[in-house]
Design an enzyme around this catalytic site. Structure first.
Site, PDB file in Angstrom:
ATOM      1  N   LYS A  49       0.794  -1.234   0.000  1.00  0.00           N
ATOM      2  CA  LYS A  49       0.000   0.000   0.000  1.00  0.00           C
ATOM      3  C   LYS A  49       0.830   1.289   0.000  1.00  0.00           C
ATOM      4  O   LYS A  49       0.326   2.362   0.330  1.00  0.00           O
ATOM      5  CB  LYS A  49      -1.003   0.048   1.181  1.00  0.00           C
ATOM      6  N   HIS A 110       6.963  -7.589  -2.165  1.00  0.00           N
ATOM      7  CA  HIS A 110       6.764  -6.897  -0.888  1.00  0.00           C
ATOM      8  C   HIS A 110       7.735  -7.450   0.155  1.00  0.00           C
ATOM      9  O   HIS A 110       7.628  -7.122   1.345  1.00  0.00           O
ATOM     10  CB  HIS A 110       5.330  -7.102  -0.369  1.00  0.00           C
ATOM     11  N   SER A 140      -4.326   3.073   4.483  1.00  0.00           N
ATOM     12  CA  SER A 140      -4.569   2.410   3.192  1.00  0.00           C
ATOM     13  C   SER A 140      -4.626   0.888   3.386  1.00  0.00           C
ATOM     14  O   SER A 140      -5.488   0.208   2.804  1.00  0.00           O
ATOM     15  CB  SER A 140      -3.452   2.796   2.206  1.00  0.00           C
TER      16      SER A 140
END
Ligand code: A3P
Length: 297
Positions: A49, A110, A140
């Protein structure tokens, strides 16, 4: 109420070398860790995010000289495989997609710095890292975890702040993540970007990425790329806005992937007391590094 909302989620996080991840990511990790990229491959790394998709679309357009038709040829996770993801409904695993592609490839991850396959560093691959200030990143992620049915249920807001502070969300601690890449950025030639800088002056950041990729374009092409990667354009782009995801993964009746795209939305969520406690803890965790995050523009 949507059909999915009342379906109880039983998904849990497990740890890989101290980092909380989804079970399917942990099960896939040995293979991922052995992945050997080509030196021409590019890695885009982020904490979830932080603006991953925004930078992905920007890079794709730069690599295709602003040709939007080519960049709309396939959904973004097909154009740029998600390294550690195992197969999901409608999308093969990151490793399977990579096997079928010729280098140079653009790869999304990630994973925190210490879990990135060593081959990326041995082969001196280019790496773009994008970081977003902790409070907006948290907000987020809170919405995303509600609509991403493969993630654990985020639970109420207050408890979610605690989970974020304790690194108990998928892909672990935000603090360790942003610090890990920051500390290695010069040694590894990592281009370290900030979401807030991209909001403040998207053209400057597009040009920064262009130079890092050893590309050069006319002002017209750069303007075109800036326009095509605006929040509005990407929200309307079916190959970038994640409306292509299976309903069993993203419940878009709850929230859209391109939700708000702002700096400072945390102010609409944190109470003054929550912000104070968060900031106090933040100072302790971040005191040995000086990463110039901005929480408003
Ligand atoms: P919000 O939830 O705050 O709206 P990621 O791609 O890493 O999952 O990040 C998603 C976040 O980046 C979402 O934030 C999304 O709206 C925002 N985003 C995506 N494209 C953007 C763009 N072109 N401009 C600004 N924000 C963007």
């Amino acid at each position: 109420m949507s059909e999915n909302q009342d379906r109880k989620r039983s998904n849990l996080l497990v740890q890989v070398e101290g980092v909380h991840v989804m079970e399917h990511i942990a099960n896939n990790y040995n293979k991922v860790s052995a992945f050997c990229p080509d030196p021409s491959d590019l890695l885009i790394a982020t904490y979830p995010k932080a603006g991953t998709t925004w930078v992905q679309e920007t890079v794709d357009l730069l690599l295709h000289s602003g040709d939007s038709e080519t960049c709309k040829s396939a959904p973004i996770p097909v154009r740029m495989p998600f390294l550690e993801n195992s197969a999901r409904p409608g999308i093969p695993s990151g490793l399977d997609l990579l096997k079928a592609m010729e280098p140079p490839r653009v790869i999304k991850t990630h994973l925190p710095f210490h879990l990135v396959p060593k081959g990326f560093w041995e082969n001196k691959c280019k790496v773009i890292y994008v970081a977003r200030n902790a409070k907006d990143n948290l907000v987020s992620y809170f919405y995303f975890d509600q609509m991403n049915l493969t993630h654990p249920d985020p639970g109420p807001w207050e408890g979610y702040i605690q989970k974020f502070m304790h690194g108990q969300l998928a892909w672990g601690s935000w603090y360790d993540h942003v610090k890990g890449y920051w500390e290695e950025r010069e040694r590894r030639n990592i281009l370290y970007l900030f979401y807030e800088d991209m909001k403040e002056n998207p053209r400057r950041e597009v040009e920064r990425i262009m130079r890092y990729l050893d590309l050069s374009f006319s002002d017209d092409i750069i303007s075109r790329i800036v326009e095509l990667t605006s929040f509005k354009s990407m929200k309307d782009n079916p190959m970038a806005n994640y409306t292509f995801m299976s309903k069993t993964i993203f419940d878009l009746s709850l929230y859209t992937f391109m939700r708000k795209g702002e700096v400072g939305d945390w102010m609409n969520h944190f109470t003054p007391q929550q912000a104070e406690e968060f900031d106090e803890d933040y100072e302790k965790k971040m005191k040995h590094v000086n990463i110039p995050f901005r929480t408003q523009l």
